[in-house]
Scaffold this motif. Structure first.
Motif, PDB file in Angstrom:
ATOM      1  N   GLY A 203       0.722  -1.184  -0.142  1.00 53.59           N
ATOM      2  CA  GLY A 203      -0.132  -0.279   0.006  1.00 53.59           C
ATOM      3  C   GLY A 203       0.844   1.361  -0.235  1.00 53.59           C
ATOM      4  O   GLY A 203       0.671   2.303  -0.568  1.00 53.59           O
ATOM      5  N   GLY A 204       1.975   1.301   0.585  1.00 54.00           N
ATOM      6  CA  GLY A 204       2.950   2.273   0.691  1.00 54.00           C
ATOM      7  C   GLY A 204       3.389   2.697  -0.615  1.00 54.00           C
ATOM      8  O   GLY A 204       3.538   3.772  -1.005  1.00 54.00           O
ATOM      9  N   ASP A 205       3.661   1.576  -1.589  1.00 60.46           N
ATOM     10  CA  ASP A 205       4.192   1.864  -2.660  1.00 60.46           C
ATOM     11  C   ASP A 205       3.123   2.344  -3.614  1.00 60.46           C
ATOM     12  O   ASP A 205       3.042   3.244  -4.738  1.00 60.46           O
ATOM     13  N   VAL A 206       1.897   2.025  -3.510  1.00 62.61           N
ATOM     14  CA  VAL A 206       0.522   2.597  -4.241  1.00 62.61           C
ATOM     15  C   VAL A 206       0.645   4.039  -4.040  1.00 62.61           C
ATOM     16  O   VAL A 206       0.372   4.954  -4.887  1.00 62.61           O
ATOM     17  N   ALA A 207       0.672   4.431  -2.630  1.00 59.55           N
ATOM     18  CA  ALA A 207       0.495   5.622  -2.206  1.00 59.55           C
ATOM     19  C   ALA A 207       1.560   6.596  -2.710  1.00 59.55           C
ATOM     20  O   ALA A 207       1.588   7.788  -3.279  1.00 59.55           O
ATOM     21  N   LEU A 208       2.851   6.097  -2.949  1.00 61.98           N
ATOM     22  CA  LEU A 208       3.959   6.654  -3.394  1.00 61.98           C
ATOM     23  C   LEU A 208       3.702   7.223  -4.818  1.00 61.98           C
ATOM     24  O   LEU A 208       4.085   8.367  -5.471  1.00 61.98           O
ATOM     25  N   MET A 209       3.024   6.487  -5.587  1.00 59.87           N
ATOM     26  CA  MET A 209       3.022   6.621  -6.991  1.00 59.87           C
ATOM     27  C   MET A 209       1.977   7.455  -7.112  1.00 59.87           C
ATOM     28  O   MET A 209       2.098   8.434  -8.179  1.00 59.87           O
ATOM     29  N   ILE A 210       0.795   7.521  -6.359  1.00 52.19           N
ATOM     30  CA  ILE A 210      -0.224   8.612  -6.342  1.00 52.19           C
ATOM     31  C   ILE A 210       0.231   9.787  -6.028  1.00 52.19           C
ATOM     32  O   ILE A 210       0.021  10.768  -6.614  1.00 52.19           O
ATOM     33  N   SER A 211       1.117   9.975  -5.137  1.00 53.53           N
ATOM     34  CA  SER A 211       1.780  11.026  -4.627  1.00 53.53           C
ATOM     35  C   SER A 211       2.614  11.954  -5.838  1.00 53.53           C
ATOM     36  O   SER A 211       2.414  13.191  -5.691  1.00 53.53           O
TER      37      SER A 211
END
Length: 358
Positions: A203-211
């Motif tokens: 989930g942290g990597d998905v958030a990183l991409m969205i950010s």
């Protein structure tokens, strides 16, 4: 934390496996972030605030959107009719509207990228197309955005996303399979499904991409598959979990498994496909590389350790837990059942009813 303020971001329903990470990242990057939640939450970060309310409530949503935002990130699950009614309001409330879709919109393909055919467009299953099942609903809502008069949207499609307390096994969330496994009961899974390839992203990597897509002019009017490109079979996922906890699998037929789970669509039109993802578009747009993303073997193991430390989540439903346990050959006695998360006498009656009815 940077001193200047980049803007104001609203996260609708942003307290889950992706939203909690995205909140921290945006605040770290200088955003003032407001997150809606159906429960009371507090923050010790001056750049993060929580507002209690349900964005499905039109009055609450209208009040939130009327405050004016630079970015709105939408983690809500909408029916197509409901989304049609709020789509224009969402788009007009901000400079960039980020819509959380899903990789599940895609049909069976050897490798999936943003141009791959979607189930909505190629399926011949009239019974399925007559529903507003999750994958179809997301695809229809994508179309509403793409045919709108505004172009300030960005569509992001996570694959399976894992985090603490969110550890999938085929179609089962960990509240179900982990409850059975830790009690020494077999977890029923379809033999055919275990051989299929899956893509699971932290989930942290998905958030990183969205950010990295937030406030990007290049991202307006674009869609991205936000995930790792690494994949593995469900048998390999079982092996990862089994290295950390007792996990016995009982292989069952797909039909029996579908009946126990209560719905066939996710099984037939997702988990029974080989889900191999091409994430080159989002990597190019964000400047990230695959090596910046967690390897699923390491990430799943770390999330499992943290989940075990915090305690097993509540099963999705006690009747369903009973159906799964019957299929796996297990039975909770009254004393053992009371160790299940959120156990109650009423819950045990539901568990027994599910197990007896099959």
């Amino acid at each position: 934390m940077v001193d200047s303020v980049r803007g104001r971001a609203l996260l609708l329903g942003g307290t889950g496996a992706m939203g909690s990470h995205l909140t921290r990242m945006l605040a770290r990057d200088g955003w003032n972030v407001t997150v809606t939640s159906r429960s009371n939450r507090s923050s010790d970060n001056p750049r993060v605030s929580y507002v209690r309310g349900d964005a499905h409530d039109r009055r609450f949503l209208t009040d939130m959107l009327s405050q004016g935002w630079d970015v709105v990130v939408d983690f809500m699950v909408w029916s197509t009719d409901a989304f049609r009614g709020v789509c224009d309001s969402l788009l007009s409330s901000c400079r960039q509207y980020v819509f959380l879709s899903s990789y599940r919109v895609f049909a069976d393909s050897p490798v999936i990228d943003e141009r791959s055919p979607r189930l909505l467009d190629v399926s011949n299953d009239a019974g399925y197309l007559a529903t507003d099942e999750y994958a179809l609903a997301k695809a229809r809502q994508e179309d509403l955005l793409k045919t709108s008069e505004r172009g300030n949207w960005t569509i992001v499609r996570p694959a399976i996303t894992y985090s603490v307390g969110r550890l999938q096994l085929c179609t089962l969330e960990c509240g179900d399979w982990l409850t059975l496994a830790l009690a020494g009961h077999a977890v029923p899974l379809p033999a055919e499904m275990l051989s299929r390839q899956t893509t699971m992203t932290w989930g942290g990597d998905v958030a990183l991409m969205i950010s990295r897509l937030v406030e990007s002019k290049r991202a307006l009017g674009e869609d991205y598959d936000v995930c790792t490109s690494r994949h593995q079979s469900w048998t390999e996922v079982v092996r990862i979990y089994r290295s950390l906890l007792p996990l016995e699998v009982r292989k069952v037929s797909l039909n029996a498994y579908e009946r126990a789970c209560g719905s066939p669509w996710q099984c037939r039109y997702d988990r029974m496909y080989n889900r191999v993802m091409d994430n080159s578009k989002v990597l190019a747009a964000t400047g990230l590389t695959e090596s910046d993303l967690a390897d699923p073997a390491d990430g799943l193991a770390a999330a499992a350790v943290d989940t075990l430390r915090r305690g097993t989540p509540t099963p999705a439903g006690m009747r369903r837990l009973g159906r799964l346990d019957r299929l796996g050959g297990g039975l909770f006695g009254p004393a053992a059942y009371m160790q299940v998360a959120s156990a109650s006498c009423t819950g045990y009656a539901k568990y027994l009813a599910g197990r007896l009815m099959g």
